[in-house]
Write an enzyme that holds these catalytic residues in place. Structure first.
Site, PDB file in Angstrom:
ATOM      1  N   GLY A  45       0.658  -1.290   0.130  1.00  0.00           N
ATOM      2  CA  GLY A  45      -0.104  -0.097   0.047  1.00  0.00           C
ATOM      3  C   GLY A  45       0.618   1.089  -0.112  1.00  0.00           C
ATOM      4  CB  ALA A  46       4.203   1.688  -1.272  1.00  0.00           C
ATOM      5  CG  ASN A  47      -1.032   3.540  -4.151  1.00  0.00           C
ATOM      6  OD1 ASN A  47      -1.143   2.307  -3.552  1.00  0.00           O
ATOM      7  ND2 ASN A  47      -1.981   4.245  -4.150  1.00  0.00           N
ATOM      8  CB  SER A  48      -2.277   6.741  -1.181  1.00  0.00           C
ATOM      9  OG  SER A  48      -2.913   5.441  -0.785  1.00  0.00           O
ATOM     10  N   GLY A  49      -0.996   7.706   1.444  1.00  0.00           N
ATOM     11  CA  GLY A  49      -0.894   7.982   2.972  1.00  0.00           C
ATOM     12  C   GLY A  49       0.113   7.167   3.563  1.00  0.00           C
ATOM     13  CG  LEU A  50       0.063   5.669   7.434  1.00  0.00           C
ATOM     14  CD1 LEU A  50      -0.376   4.812   8.499  1.00  0.00           C
ATOM     15  CD2 LEU A  50       0.753   6.760   8.206  1.00  0.00           C
TER      16      LEU A  50
ATOM     17  CE1 TYR B 263      -8.532  -0.819   9.787  1.00  0.00           C
ATOM     18  CE2 TYR B 263      -9.032   0.175  12.003  1.00  0.00           C
ATOM     19  CZ  TYR B 263      -8.294  -0.014  11.024  1.00  0.00           C
ATOM     20  OH  TYR B 263      -6.958   0.671  10.891  1.00  0.00           O
TER      21      TYR B 263
END
Length: 327
Positions: free
Chosen positions: A46-51, A208
């Site tokens: 998930g490295a394309n946005s946010g953290l 969640y």
């Protein structure tokens, strides 16, 4: 006039608070700024946005070879171009320094996880850090490609399979590190072995929290299994961060201006939220530290339910069957 004065005064106080908070964090500098990651390979999901994007940029700045594992390749390629531009194409021209590599990885598909890992094992001679960062937050009830409830499937099972398939490479690259991004909301979750797939009942907030509790239990059990291998495993909570993770949360139209003001003043930026991930991935301070839980780059205490070794082992055994590691 009174209302206007109160609004202006409140806005001024919020702005002052944000400035002071930012100044304090700037004084502490970036968590891993003193370390070099030159010659080390890092995978971030998930490295394309946010953290994930913030962590990728900082680790590239520290000269790591960063593999961005992302579901949407086009968005990931765009994020990689932006990061390179921000850093002035750092490291791309000099051998052995920082590099960004984009690889397709859909954690909602076990087939995609296996394909990603196969390519990594074929192409990468070493893996120094794995950051399990990607996540789904409070989405409506839906299932993954393999029929798992989406939040449990992506946040826990996808990363469970990914990590297990890459363990051999991590061991061969030791000392190496696994970083698991969880959440303080784990406190509201319970592991219900009778309904892990939420087919009896579904509450998006509870599910969640359950997936984040599963992250911590997984990290704890994995750390136990990896004792003596040179591979460490730690989990963390990033705090309340303003990212697109909350896209499924509906804020009433009339409340949005207030929510935006509060989030601007009090929520962390992605870079601030990524500090603990960067710290656990790079800092010499945590070399050899394993099985712990961190927040704001400091070890924190867990509730007893997150330290239940019997539940952690049972969850591990069931997860192995669910992802097909055991028949």
């Amino acid at each position: 006039a009174v209302a206007t004065a109160l609004a202006l005064g409140g806005g001024f106080l919020l702005a002052a608070w944000r400035w002071l908070r930012g100044a304090a964090r700037a004084a502490g500098a970036v968590a891993g700024s003193g370390a070099s990651m030159r010659g080390k390979t890092v995978i971030i999901t998930g490295a394309n946005s946010g953290l994930g994007r913030a962590a990728a940029a900082e680790l590239l700045r520290m000269q790591a070879r960063v593999i961005m594992g992302c579901r949407d390749r086009a968005r990931a390629e765009r994020a990689a171009r932006e990061i390179r531009a921000e850093l002035g194409e750092q490291g791309e021209a000099e051998e052995g320094s920082g590099e960004l590599v984009v690889r397709e990885l859909d954690l909602a598909s076990l087939r995609s996880v296996r394909a990603f890992c196969h390519r990594v094992l074929q192409e990468e001679p070493r893996l120094d850090v794995l950051i399990n960062n990607a996540g789904v937050f409070q989405c409506p009830y839906m299932k993954t490609e393999d029929g798992f409830e989406m939040q449990f499937g992506v946040n826990h099972l996808g990363h469970f399979l990914l990590t297990n398939l890459l363990l051999g490479l991590l061991k061969n690259s030791a000392p190496s590190r696994i970083v698991v991004v969880s959440s303080k909301l784990y406190k509201y979750g319970e592991i219900n072995f009778e309904d892990l797939n939420s087919e009896i009942s579904y509450n998006k907030s509870f599910c969640y929290s359950r997936s984040k509790l599963a992250n911590i239990l997984f990290a704890r059990e994995l750390a136990r299994r990896l004792e003596g291998t040179g591979v460490t495993v730690n989990s963390l909570h990033p705090g309340i961060v303003k990212t697109n993770l909350g896209r499924h949360v509906n804020i009433p139209l009339l409340a949005k201006p207030l929510f935006n003001l509060v989030s601007w003043a009090f929520f962390k930026t992605p870079l601030e939220g990524a500090q603990t991930s960067i710290y656990l991935a790079s800092s010499p301070d945590v070399e050899g530290v394993s099985g712990k839980y961190f927040g704001d780059c400091k070890e924190e205490e867990l509730l007893p339910k997150a330290m239940d070794d019997l539940v952690a082992r049972k969850l591990w055994d069931i997860s192995e069957v669910m992802v097909g590691l055991l028949k």
